[in-house]
Structures are given as C-alpha cells and as structure tokens.
Design a protein around this motif. Sequence first.
Motif, PDB file in Angstrom:
ATOM      1  N   GLN A  46      11.276  -0.907  -5.751  1.00 10.85           N
ATOM      2  CA  GLN A  46       9.830  -0.700  -5.676  1.00 10.85           C
ATOM      3  C   GLN A  46       9.052  -2.016  -5.598  1.00 10.85           C
ATOM      4  O   GLN A  46       7.822  -2.017  -5.609  1.00 10.85           O
ATOM      5  CB  GLN A  46       9.351   0.099  -6.897  1.00 10.85           C
ATOM      6  N   GLU A  47       9.752  -3.133  -5.501  1.00 18.52           N
ATOM      7  CA  GLU A  47       9.107  -4.442  -5.507  1.00 18.52           C
ATOM      8  C   GLU A  47       8.103  -4.601  -4.361  1.00 18.52           C
ATOM      9  O   GLU A  47       6.990  -5.080  -4.570  1.00 18.52           O
ATOM     10  CB  GLU A  47      10.159  -5.566  -5.448  1.00 18.52           C
ATOM     11  N   SER A  48       8.475  -4.198  -3.160  1.00 22.92           N
ATOM     12  CA  SER A  48       7.574  -4.341  -2.006  1.00 22.92           C
ATOM     13  C   SER A  48       6.312  -3.517  -2.178  1.00 22.92           C
ATOM     14  O   SER A  48       5.205  -3.987  -1.884  1.00 22.92           O
ATOM     15  CB  SER A  48       8.281  -3.951  -0.708  1.00 22.92           C
ATOM     16  N   ALA A  49       6.444  -2.294  -2.672  1.00 24.26           N
ATOM     17  CA  ALA A  49       5.275  -1.440  -2.894  1.00 24.26           C
ATOM     18  C   ALA A  49       4.366  -2.037  -3.967  1.00 24.26           C
ATOM     19  O   ALA A  49       3.137  -2.028  -3.829  1.00 24.26           O
ATOM     20  CB  ALA A  49       5.720  -0.032  -3.293  1.00 24.26           C
ATOM     21  N   PHE A  50       4.961  -2.570  -5.031  1.00 23.94           N
ATOM     22  CA  PHE A  50       4.185  -3.198  -6.097  1.00 23.94           C
ATOM     23  C   PHE A  50       3.428  -4.418  -5.568  1.00 23.94           C
ATOM     24  O   PHE A  50       2.223  -4.569  -5.797  1.00 23.94           O
ATOM     25  CB  PHE A  50       5.116  -3.597  -7.242  1.00 23.94           C
ATOM     26  N   GLU A  51       4.127  -5.280  -4.840  1.00 23.82           N
ATOM     27  CA  GLU A  51       3.493  -6.482  -4.306  1.00 23.82           C
ATOM     28  C   GLU A  51       2.386  -6.137  -3.323  1.00 23.82           C
ATOM     29  O   GLU A  51       1.307  -6.740  -3.344  1.00 23.82           O
ATOM     30  CB  GLU A  51       4.532  -7.386  -3.664  1.00 23.82           C
ATOM     31  N   GLU A  52       2.615  -5.174  -2.462  1.00 22.32           N
ATOM     32  CA  GLU A  52       1.603  -4.769  -1.480  1.00 22.32           C
ATOM     33  C   GLU A  52       0.357  -4.222  -2.181  1.00 22.32           C
ATOM     34  O   GLU A  52      -0.768  -4.486  -1.758  1.00 22.32           O
ATOM     35  CB  GLU A  52       2.160  -3.743  -0.499  1.00 22.32           C
ATOM     36  N   MET A  53       0.560  -3.453  -3.253  1.00 28.74           N
ATOM     37  CA  MET A  53      -0.574  -2.915  -4.000  1.00 28.74           C
ATOM     38  C   MET A  53      -1.457  -4.062  -4.501  1.00 28.74           C
ATOM     39  O   MET A  53      -2.676  -4.012  -4.401  1.00 28.74           O
ATOM     40  CB  MET A  53      -0.076  -2.067  -5.175  1.00 28.74           C
ATOM     41  N   TRP A  54      -0.836  -5.121  -5.025  1.00 29.73           N
ATOM     42  CA  TRP A  54      -1.592  -6.263  -5.549  1.00 29.73           C
ATOM     43  C   TRP A  54      -2.201  -7.091  -4.429  1.00 29.73           C
ATOM     44  O   TRP A  54      -3.350  -7.524  -4.520  1.00 29.73           O
ATOM     45  CB  TRP A  54      -0.700  -7.138  -6.429  1.00 29.73           C
ATOM     46  N   LEU A  55      -1.436  -7.359  -3.383  1.00 22.89           N
ATOM     47  CA  LEU A  55      -1.909  -8.226  -2.310  1.00 22.89           C
ATOM     48  C   LEU A  55      -3.021  -7.598  -1.490  1.00 22.89           C
ATOM     49  O   LEU A  55      -3.835  -8.315  -0.895  1.00 22.89           O
ATOM     50  CB  LEU A  55      -0.741  -8.618  -1.399  1.00 22.89           C
ATOM     51  N   SER A  56      -3.102  -6.289  -1.449  1.00 22.34           N
ATOM     52  CA  SER A  56      -4.096  -5.613  -0.615  1.00 22.34           C
ATOM     53  C   SER A  56      -5.382  -5.269  -1.359  1.00 22.34           C
ATOM     54  O   SER A  56      -6.338  -4.806  -0.745  1.00 22.34           O
ATOM     55  CB  SER A  56      -3.494  -4.342  -0.011  1.00 22.34           C
TER      56      SER A  56
END
Length: 104
Positions: free
Chosen positions: A14-24
Amino acid sequence: MYLTMNRFKVALGQESAFEEMWLSRDSHLKEVDGFVAFHLMRGATKDDHTLYASHTAWRDRAAFEAWTRSDAFRAAHSGVRPKTDLYLGPPELEIFESIQSVSA
C-alpha cells in the motif's frame, strides 16, 4: 521550535497509494503563521509494514495549536481518505519541544 510527528505503519503493498494520497493533497501549511517546515519520511520495511513519519516544525507550541483550530487545518484534512486498508492501526502522534538547536 516545536515539532509534531505522526508515525504510520503502512501495510505492505500500500506504499504507493499512501504516498500518492500525501503528494496529491494541499496541506495549506505555507499560509499558516508559525509554520517552519514539513517532511514526509519513509523508513524501514518490516515483515508486515513500511514505516512512514510526517514531521512538521513550528515556531512554537502556540503556532501549532492555532493551526489545529484554523480553517487551513480543516481544509488540509478534508480530503484525507480514512482508508483503513492502508494502515496497521492508527497513526501515532508524538510532540517535541526544542531543547537545543544546531544548524549549518
């Protein structure tokens, strides 16, 4: 200096989904009086999670507390999805007050 830190145990995969949530998302922090810096950090990967930490530096405790009661705080957190499948438990909030500061 006043530092707030949240630690997140993000489920493996789930790392990519977590990072995308923060970066967006728009944190609205740059417009807040007393805001110094923000960092989202990725840590070690364990058997069941990857550790992340968000660090937010503030001029002082009063600035942080004013932000938590502000429209900017509500706006920054309005788009955060409570996706429970991302995490192994809730984030852990830690707060620190500066005792000594050394910089380059």
